[in-house]
Design an enzyme around this catalytic site. Structure first.
Site, short mmCIF file in Angstrom:
data_model
loop_
_atom_site.label_atom_id
_atom_site.label_comp_id
_atom_site.label_asym_id
_atom_site.label_seq_id
_atom_site.Cartn_x
_atom_site.Cartn_y
_atom_site.Cartn_z
CE1 TYR A 138 -3.07 -3.00 0.29
CE2 TYR A 138 -3.64 -2.31 2.51
CZ TYR A 138 -3.81 -3.16 1.45
OH TYR A 138 -4.73 -4.19 1.52
CE LYS A 189 2.59 -17.36 -0.96
NZ LYS A 189 2.24 -18.76 -0.62
CG ASP A 222 -0.22 -19.85 1.56
OD1 ASP A 222 0.68 -19.45 2.30
OD2 ASP A 222 -0.01 -20.60 0.58
CG ASP A 246 -6.40 -4.63 4.80
OD1 ASP A 246 -7.30 -4.59 5.66
OD2 ASP A 246 -6.49 -4.07 3.70
CG ASP A 250 -11.26 -7.30 7.12
OD1 ASP A 250 -10.86 -6.51 8.00
OD2 ASP A 250 -11.83 -6.94 6.09
#
Length: 358
Positions: A138, A189, A222, A246, A250
């Protein structure tokens, strides 16, 4: 305790509704806590402001709120405006403008609530996700070229700097060290992202060496999703990049019962600039104006704000009131399986603060 000057930005959709409820709760809390007081100033920035002025906030908006002790923020986003305009024009403009590089998102299954996990798993959820809040995916680096042509291209560049990684890793280590389990999970990752995420791993490992009392493990992002669902008790403090955290936060809020209870602190640890506190549920235009938005996320957010302002006893009092209301299950909003509206949930929390058990 002391007086605190709070900038209030309701923003868009239900953001204004839940922040107004939060202000009511904070005012009621101040009546029960000797020496605690607030001065609130509201700013009408957001998508309606954009339609009138061509900007999400004034050009000198950061200067207008720089002197406040904290920012209490609702939500941003409008179905009739591009998301990149609304997000970058307000929320990210404040986060990046004030270098609020540490995003902190706690999750617990509050008393009386039932999430999607089996009860014996749900009760194990007690997490804090630390999100790098200024760079990564971002950072805003990239661009578009050849618009409208078959060769049109759009690029977003994930930016990772040694300084940015070091400071968020140190923040996460300090936070994990302050919690009883002293357990930190680092999300990566680097098996697929060969450069930025490899640097992330290397720098985080260097920082961790300075915290020998921590127990640290590593997870690919993941694999982390299934661990949150299948082994929630194995997680305590989580460190992840801007994009990964992010998404994971959630998921965490959903596992805790609803996005409506999720809370966030956008922190400038140097305290040179005000930090910003917001529920994570977004503007939710589908329920705007119906009076059914869940305000508990904004109340939990207010508790995080109180902690940051050096008011730990008031923060605990507010969380205890929230938990009393959820445990009774008499005043839950529709997203939590109840039928109470925003005002009724708010009134119930205020009654709990005042010791009114009727």
């Amino acid at each position: 305790m002391s007086a605190h000057n709070i900038a209030v930005i309701g923003g868009d959709g239900i953001g204004t509704e839940v922040v107004e409820a939060g202000v009511r709760v904070l005012e009621a809390l101040a009546e029960t806590q000797p020496g605690l007081s607030f001065t609130f100033k509201s700013f009408d920035w957001g998508s309606d402001y954009y339609r009138a002025n061509g900007r999400m906030m004034p050009e000198d908006g950061l200067a207008q709120i720089a002197g406040f002790d904290a920012i209490y923020f609702g939500a941003v986003g409008d179905p009739n405006l591009p998301d990149d305009i609304t997000l970058w024009g307000l929320r990210l403009a404040i986060c990046q403008g004030f270098d609020q590089f540490a995003n902190v998102r706690p999750t617990r299954l509050l008393p009386g609530l039932t999430g999607p996990l089996r009860p014996e798993l749900g009760k194990q959820i007690d997490w804090v996700i630390v999100r790098e809040n200024s760079e990564g995916e971002y950072a805003g680096v990239g661009g578009r070229a050849h618009r409208g042509l078959p060769i049109e291209v759009g690029m977003d560049v994930a930016v990772f700097t040694r300084a940015g990684i070091e400071r968020i890793a140190r923040f996460a280590c300090e936070l994990a060290s302050s919690r009883p389990r002293k357990l930190l999970t680092v999300v990566t990752k680097s098996n697929a992202q060969r450069h930025g995420m490899v640097l992330w791993d290397e720098v985080v490992r260097e920082v961790i060496h300075g915290y020998p009392d921590l127990t640290v493990d590593w997870m690919l992002v993941d694999a982390m999703t299934q661990r949150m669902v299948n082994k929630p008790g194995s997680i305590d403090t989580v460190l992840a990049t801007n994009l990964h955290a992010d998404i994971l936060s959630d998921l965490a809020a959903a596992l805790g019962g609803s996005l409506g209870i999720g809370s966030t602190a956008n922190i400038d640890p140097s305290r040179h600039r005000p930090s910003m506190f917001e529920p994570i549920h977004g503007s939710a235009f589908d329920i705007m104006g119906k009076g059914i938005a869940n305000p508990l996320g904004s109340f939990w957010t207010a508790s995080l704000m109180l902690e940051h302002l050096g008011e730990p006893s008031s923060a605990r009092a507010l969380m205890q009131a929230i938990e009393l209301v959820t445990s009774r299950r008499e005043h839950l909003s529709p997203d939590l399986g109840g039928a109470a509206n925003t005002a009724q949930v708010t009134d119930a929390v205020i009654a709990a603060l005042r010791g009114d058990n009727r």
